[in-house]
Enzyme design. Structure first.
Site, PDB file in Angstrom:
ATOM      1  CB  THR A   1     -62.829  46.537-124.916  1.00 13.73           C
ATOM      2  OG1 THR A   1     -62.378  45.330-124.339  1.00 13.73           O
ATOM      3  CG2 THR A   1     -63.150  46.293-126.379  1.00 13.73           C
TER       4      THR A   1
ATOM      5  CB  SER B   1     -62.117  47.358-116.018  1.00 12.71           C
ATOM      6  OG  SER B   1     -62.885  46.230-116.399  1.00 12.71           O
TER       7      SER B   1
ATOM      8  CD  GLU C   1     -82.563  27.446 -99.655  1.00 11.46           C
ATOM      9  OE1 GLU C   1     -83.383  27.092-100.512  1.00 11.46           O
ATOM     10  OE2 GLU C   1     -81.961  26.640 -98.913  1.00 11.46           O
TER      11      GLU C   1
END
Ligand code: DAS
Length: 356
Positions: free
Chosen positions: A39, A86, A313
């Site tokens: 950009t 990108s 976990e």
């Protein structure tokens, strides 16, 4: 007689001015801008198009010509390495860019490098360079959220700030940096957290500092290994093993994990829910893939200031899995592909994830 004296005087003055301007030029740092697109090189149809535009249109010399103030802070020259959005970066682009940066920084007439880059994968490229470039010289990756054709475009000031930091002695040895929206962030920590605002880039652990009106203000230093303290070296890397990311969510199936394994992935980053949790339906699949030699690395789709706790976990020790620590899935992918160049030992890989 008088005219000859005036002429001699004029020649003498011009010589003094030439010597002074050379001396001033030599006191200013030499900064190379490597342009890749994005950009910051974008163009929209109208000044009101802040989010609708085409990326990778404006060449680097035009970017530099658009900011004459750059000449006040550094001797700048540009090189158009790529001209792409990108999201289209590949491992080949990373290797080409990394080798170009490494070669330039070995030159005595280069004091710092700025890389203009699309914002979508900017954090991945910046982290990759942070891991593999062996130089203390500043490397600053910069993008923009609005094209230069838009009202209140952010690219000019972002690029001016990037050149300022890249030419600064006090930016040396701090790893690869990202300057967006007046902040100086560490390439390791920063990520694109918002998709259409100028304050898009955030580090969960905070910025390293700010750059304001041509001056850097530092408030903290990177805690992890980087650049000259890294065991990885771009000059010894010629390929990056395939590493894929599988996103987790309710009702997740084994399909993506199996497909990635069949495609030859050497590691799979599990972008888990919460603390890197794994669905009961997927645990046996990951155990099977691990038994076939694929590294399983638990990251989290939640990434705003926490980290995946080993053996919490899931019993990582028992399953011989790795945790990505605080790295988001896309950065875990970068580190895994660099690390797999060096080792496929899961305990060594876990050490690497703790240290980088
Ligand atoms: N497509 C985006 C990219 O090239 C545009 C940008 O935000 O830079 O990353």
């Amino acid at each position: 007689m008088m005219r000859r004296t005036l002429r001699q005087w004029a020649v003498g003055l011009l010589s003094v001015l030439a010597v002074c301007s050379m001396a001033i030029a030599q006191t200013k740092p030499n900064v190379v801008i490597l342009a890749t697109g994005g950009t910051i090189a974008g163009a929209g149809a109208d000044a009101t198009n802040s989010a609708t535009y085409q990326a990778a249109k404006v060449p680097v010399d035009k970017l530099i010509a658009g900011i004459p103030q750059l000449a006040n802070v550094a001797n700048v020259r540009g090189d158009q390495v790529f001209q792409i959005a990108s999201e289209s970066f590949t491992n080949a682009h990373l290797l080409t860019l990394g080798k170009r940066v490494s070669a330039l920084l070995k030159q005595n007439d280069v004091d710092g490098i700025v890389i203009t880059h699309g914002t979508d994968t900017l954090e991945e490229t910046a982290y990759f360079l942070n891991l593999v470039i062996h130089s203390e010289k500043p490397i600053v990756v910069v993008g923009s959220m609005r094209p230069g054709t838009a009202m209140s475009a952010d690219g000019m000031l972002n690029l001016f700030n990037a050149v300022t930091v890249a030419g600064s002695q006090d930016a040396r040895g701090k790893g690869v940096l990202v300057t967006m929206n007046d902040e100086i962030n560490s390439a390791r920590d920063v990520a694109k957290a918002i998709n259409i605002r100028t304050e898009a880039f955030k580090s969960p652990w905070g910025a390293l500092g700010m750059v304001v009106e041509g001056k850097n203000y530092w408030f903290r230093l990177p805690a992890k290994r980087h650049t000259v303290n890294s065991e990885f070296d771009i000059d010894k890397i010629d390929s990056l093993p395939l590493v894929e990311i599988a996103y987790a969510y309710g009702n997740v199936s084994e399909t993506a994990y199996r497909a990635f394994a069949n495609a030859g992935a050497k590691a799979i980053i599990h972008a888990g829910t919460g603390n890197g949790s794994v669905s009961a339906a997927v645990v046996p699949v990951l155990q099977d893939l691990r038994s076939k030699g694929i590294q399983i690395i638990r990251s989290s789709r939640v990434n705003a200031g926490g980290f995946v706790l080993r053996n919490a976990e899931q019993p990582d020790d028992k399953y011989d899995w790795i945790v990505a620590h605080d790295l988001n899935p896309q950065k875990a992918k970068i580190l895994a592909s660099v690390a797999l160049n060096k080792t496929n030992d899961s305990k060594e890989l876990q050490r690497i994830f703790w240290e980088y």
